[in-house]
Write a protein that holds these residues in place. Structure first.
Motif, short mmCIF file in Angstrom:
data_model
loop_
_atom_site.label_atom_id
_atom_site.label_comp_id
_atom_site.label_asym_id
_atom_site.label_seq_id
_atom_site.Cartn_x
_atom_site.Cartn_y
_atom_site.Cartn_z
N THR A 276 10.80 -15.53 -11.70
CA THR A 276 10.72 -14.80 -12.97
C THR A 276 11.95 -15.01 -13.85
O THR A 276 11.99 -14.52 -14.98
CB THR A 276 10.51 -13.30 -12.71
N GLY A 277 12.95 -15.73 -13.33
CA GLY A 277 14.02 -16.24 -14.18
C GLY A 277 15.09 -15.26 -14.59
O GLY A 277 15.19 -14.15 -14.08
N GLU A 278 15.88 -15.71 -15.55
CA GLU A 278 17.03 -14.96 -16.06
C GLU A 278 16.71 -14.37 -17.44
O GLU A 278 15.83 -14.89 -18.14
CB GLU A 278 18.24 -15.90 -16.17
N PRO A 279 17.45 -13.35 -17.88
CA PRO A 279 18.43 -12.59 -17.10
C PRO A 279 17.74 -11.72 -16.07
O PRO A 279 16.58 -11.32 -16.25
CB PRO A 279 19.13 -11.75 -18.17
N LYS A 280 18.44 -11.41 -15.01
CA LYS A 280 17.83 -10.65 -13.93
C LYS A 280 17.59 -9.19 -14.30
O LYS A 280 16.73 -8.54 -13.71
CB LYS A 280 18.72 -10.74 -12.68
N GLU A 281 18.34 -8.69 -15.27
CA GLU A 281 18.11 -7.32 -15.75
C GLU A 281 16.97 -7.34 -16.77
O GLU A 281 17.18 -7.40 -17.97
CB GLU A 281 19.38 -6.73 -16.35
N GLN A 282 15.75 -7.34 -16.23
CA GLN A 282 14.55 -7.33 -17.05
C GLN A 282 13.51 -6.49 -16.31
O GLN A 282 13.72 -6.07 -15.17
CB GLN A 282 14.04 -8.75 -17.27
N TYR A 283 12.39 -6.24 -16.97
CA TYR A 283 11.37 -5.38 -16.39
C TYR A 283 10.10 -6.18 -16.12
O TYR A 283 9.59 -6.88 -17.01
CB TYR A 283 11.08 -4.20 -17.33
N LEU A 284 9.60 -6.08 -14.89
CA LEU A 284 8.37 -6.77 -14.47
C LEU A 284 7.27 -5.72 -14.36
O LEU A 284 7.29 -4.88 -13.46
CB LEU A 284 8.58 -7.49 -13.13
N THR A 285 6.33 -5.77 -15.27
CA THR A 285 5.35 -4.70 -15.37
C THR A 285 3.93 -5.25 -15.42
O THR A 285 3.71 -6.45 -15.61
CB THR A 285 5.58 -3.86 -16.64
N ASN A 286 2.94 -4.33 -15.28
CA ASN A 286 1.53 -4.67 -15.48
C ASN A 286 1.08 -5.85 -14.62
O ASN A 286 0.45 -6.80 -15.10
CB ASN A 286 1.26 -4.95 -16.96
N VAL A 287 1.40 -5.77 -13.34
CA VAL A 287 1.12 -6.85 -12.40
C VAL A 287 -0.37 -6.88 -12.05
O VAL A 287 -0.99 -5.84 -11.80
CB VAL A 287 1.95 -6.66 -11.11
N ASP A 288 -0.95 -8.09 -12.02
CA ASP A 288 -2.35 -8.23 -11.60
C ASP A 288 -2.60 -9.63 -11.07
O ASP A 288 -1.95 -10.60 -11.48
CB ASP A 288 -3.29 -7.95 -12.76
N TRP A 289 -3.56 -9.70 -10.16
CA TRP A 289 -4.00 -10.97 -9.58
C TRP A 289 -5.09 -11.60 -10.44
O TRP A 289 -5.89 -10.89 -11.05
CB TRP A 289 -4.57 -10.75 -8.18
N SER A 290 -5.15 -12.92 -10.45
CA SER A 290 -6.32 -13.60 -11.00
C SER A 290 -7.46 -13.41 -10.01
O SER A 290 -7.24 -13.27 -8.80
CB SER A 290 -6.04 -15.09 -11.21
N PRO A 291 -8.71 -13.41 -10.47
CA PRO A 291 -9.84 -13.20 -9.56
C PRO A 291 -9.90 -14.21 -8.41
O PRO A 291 -10.35 -13.87 -7.32
CB PRO A 291 -11.06 -13.33 -10.48
N ASP A 292 -9.42 -15.44 -8.66
CA ASP A 292 -9.48 -16.47 -7.61
C ASP A 292 -8.24 -16.50 -6.74
O ASP A 292 -8.10 -17.37 -5.87
CB ASP A 292 -9.74 -17.84 -8.22
#
Length: 716
Positions: A264-280
């Motif tokens: 997910t890269g730089e900068p490390k102080e970031q927000y990872l939200t709304n996670v979802d899988w692809s159907p496959d």
């Protein structure tokens, strides 16, 4: 003579009505304080369909009656018994499992329900009345979640993530021992719609999970007084402008045992939200938000290599971007996305290559939720505020042309639950005058059967109900409020007023729903001879981005102006004593209470502030920086919102309440403000609740509300 007789008759009728009303009033029971505080969602909860659910892949809906799970076919209305508490306990006994006292089944597929006893999760085939799987609950475990194939249960113990199968075979997915490393738990302090830390893939083979490194975050001391010598209980608490935590997303393969970290890269102080899988299951989608919260990239990552595959689109704002909902796939290559990019929360249709197909919904109203997607007939079912910001209605939206069909019409709040084939939905409806009405509809909007019409749960009790009011500010903005008067209200008398306030983002206290959003203790207090009043100011939800974001970088300024619109209305009422206006609120409402007492000190006579933010530089990064930016970027805004700068303005009586273990608004807020009051020679009252976090729960809440009411009784 005739006039005299008419006068006598009118006098007799008047006396009869007066006596009748007195008898009725006398016959009504008064609430006890315990009932007023604890009874709203238990003793006085409006009747409903307990444990209601649609059975998967069927037109049968189910609910509990007398500890028996009943199934009703929506097409034929035929009712059948599915299973009972006694039958479930009988099966548990044959397994050597502990019996359950409360029966609350959760459907996991067409035949299988999940229940929980004190030591395990049990999956039962209700057709054949046999065990499908049983998962023992490891001691100290939390965050339990199941793979779709029911092979695995994921859970956390302490800072690590584990898997266990139905036979008790356990796998340690992580084995971190360094303080500050956390796996499989909610991150970013539950902001951005985040409620959990694990995400099973559709087939159940892969488990994506958050890995959070907060070892660099300042440890904040809370004091545990349960020991003979009090001990320090440290929490990681990133304050605005200070070092924040770093989060990554990892994927565990249950077949190979390998873990991949997404790049997910730089900068490390970031927000990872709304996670979802692809159907496959080949990709994972993440809304990546910068720390400044004004630039979001919606990225797709390869779930097996961890590589970034594509940034599908970006959203930017001069204030903030706040993604709250993951993508909703309607086929392998198309998904729905919710965004406020045009100023209102609406639905957009995207292809997985990043191309925008269309904006599906438009207008000066908000989509509250997506209730389901009929893929066969290409209709998206939503709940929205299209009719009014204080109402919620159910609609169907055609994917082909965006045409909208309203499916519910009664003014108020509707919640629609749809059958798997989208031929039917059950509507749970309430309004300011209707406690709960449950109706079966077809998806053409035709009412098929009234299933339940709950009576007033306060029947026989002396409980005043709220009324809704609509106000306008001098600049033409509409506000919604509610007012509660005593049941023995006399328009010729003058009453003191208590304003109940929150006023912060993501709140809406006034709705056209049963009780209008009010707490029962407000009615209890009204009956002691008060008017209770609440208004939703600018900054609150469901009114569009402009209405909400006007508070950006200046918390407490516009909100106070809007609350004074409510005060102006109150002062216009002939039965309001304008010299006796009080205010009470908690958390952001505590901040608003003290703001109103200090910045409008000629208006408010008494205030009770609970868990108040008093200086935004002491508040956490995610929420604080969204609305205020950092103290370095916005020094003037932080100065103006720092309540310590206004302590000498206090004229009335102020009680500040805080919890000693508050890990949301840390006690430093109140303590530093008290220090400023002392130095300024200004008297103020303070009470601390030991062993509570942010607010007072359980039976101790009776003590809290008693204290709040007593303070108004003593000084207002």
């Amino acid at each position: 003579m005739v006039l005299s007789n008419m006068f006598i008759m009118r006098r007799i009728i008047f006396l009869f009505v007066s006596v009748t009303l007195a008898i009725v009033s006398f016959a009504q029971k008064d609430l006890s304080l315990e009932q007023a505080v604890l009874g709203q969602w238990s003793e006085f909860r409006p009747k409903s369909l307990t444990a209601f659910s649609w059975r998967p892949n069927s037109t049968e809906y189910t609910y509990l009656r007398n500890d028996t799970l009943l199934g009703v076919d929506a097409k034929s209305n035929s009712v059948r018994k599915i299973c009972s508490l006694d039958e479930v306990n009988g099966l548990l006994e044959t397994l050597g499992a502990k019996r359950i006292r409360r029966f609350y089944p959760l459907w996991v597929d067409n035949k299988t329900i999940r229940i929980r006893n004190s030591s395990s999760f049990v999956f039962i085939d209700v057709e054949n009345k046999n065990l499908v799987a049983q998962f023992q609950i490891p001691e100290g475990s939390e965050n339990h979640e199941f793979s779709s194939d029911l092979r695995w249960m994921s859970y956390t113990v302490g800072q690590n993530l584990f898997l266990v199968d139905a036979k008790g075979n356990q796998i340690a997915v992580t084995n971190d021992s360094i303080d500050g490393l956390v796996n499989g738990q909610s991150v970013h302090r539950n902001e951005f719609g985040i409620t959990k830390g694990t995400f099973w893939s559709p087939s159940g083979r892969y488990l994506a999970y958050y890995h959070m490194d907060e070892s660099m975050v300042t440890r904040y001391p809370l004091v545990d007084i349960t020991k003979r010598v009090a001990e320090v209980d440290y929490i990681r608490y990133p304050m605005a402008g200070m070092k924040s935590h770093e989060v990554t997303l990892r994927v565990y393969d249950t077949q190979s045992g390998k873990t991949v970290e997404l790049k997910t890269g730089e900068p490390k102080e970031q927000y990872l939200t709304n996670v979802d899988w692809s159907p496959d299951e080949t990709s994972i989608y993440i809304a990546v938000l910068n720390r400044g919260q004004n630039h979001m990239k919606f990225n797709r990552y390869n779930a097996h290599s961890g590589n970034l595959e594509q940034t599908l689109f970006e959203e930017k704002s001069d204030k903030y971007v706040e993604p709250l909902n993951p993508p909703l796939f309607i086929d392998n290559n198309t998904f729905l996305w919710q965004s406020r990019r045009d100023g209102w929360n609406h639905i957009y249709i995207y292809k997985t290559d990043g191309s925008l197909v269309k904006q599906l919904t438009k207008g000066e109203w908000e989509v509250i939720s997506i209730n389901g997607v009929d893929k066969k007939n290409k209709v998206v079912y939503i709940t929205a505020t299209k009719q009014s910001p204080i109402e919620k209605q159910v609609y169907g939206v055609r994917i082909k042309n965006g045409s909208i069909k309203q499916l519910t019409f009664d003014s108020g709040t509707h919640r629609g639950y749809f059958s798997s084939d989208y031929k039917y939905f059950i509507d749970f409806y309430s309004s300011i005058t209707v406690p709960n009405r449950v109706t079966l509809f077809n998806t053409r909007g035709k009412s098929l059967k009234l299933l339940l019409d709950a009576s007033n749960p306060y029947e026989g009790y002396n409980v005043p109900l709220p009324k809704l009011v609509t106000l306008k500010s001098d600049d033409g903005v509409t506000f919604y409020g509610r007012i509660i008067k005593p049941t023995n209200f006399d328009s010729t008398k003058k009453y003191p007023v208590v304003v109940y306030v929150y006023g912060g983002p993501h709140s809406q206290l006034v709705t056209n729903s049963w009780m209008g959003g009010s707490r029962l203790w407000e009615s209890y207090l009204a009956n002691k001879g008060y008017i209770l009043f609440t208004l939703d100011n600018r900054g609150t939800i469901n009114r569009g981005a402009e209405f909400e974001q006007v508070i950006h970088r200046q918390l407490g300024v516009q909100e106070l102006k809007d609350q004074l619109v409510g005060v102006k209305y109150l002062k216009s009422l002939p039965y309001v004593d304008s010299t006796r206006i009080g205010v009470h609120g908690w958390s952001f409402g505590g901040f608003m209470t003290i703001t109103m007492m200090l910045k409008a000190s000629d208006v408010f006579k008494v205030g009770v502030a609970g868990g108040p933010v008093t200086d935004w530089k002491f508040y956490e990064v995610m929420y604080g920086e969204r609305y205020m930016d950092t103290p370095q970027e916005n020094p003037e805004g932080y100065k103006n919102a720092d309540l310590k700068n206004y302590v000498s303005n206090l004229k009335g009586k102020l009680l500040i309440i805080h919890d000693d273990m508050d890990n949301t608004v840390v006690p430093q807020h109140s303590l530093t403000l008290l220090h400023s009051f002392v130095k300024a020679g200004v008297q103020v009252d303070f009470f601390m609740y030991p062993q509570h976090q942010h607010n007072v729960r359980g039976k101790d809440r009776v003590h809290l509300i008693d204290k709040v009411i007593r303070y108004f009784e003593d000084y207002l």
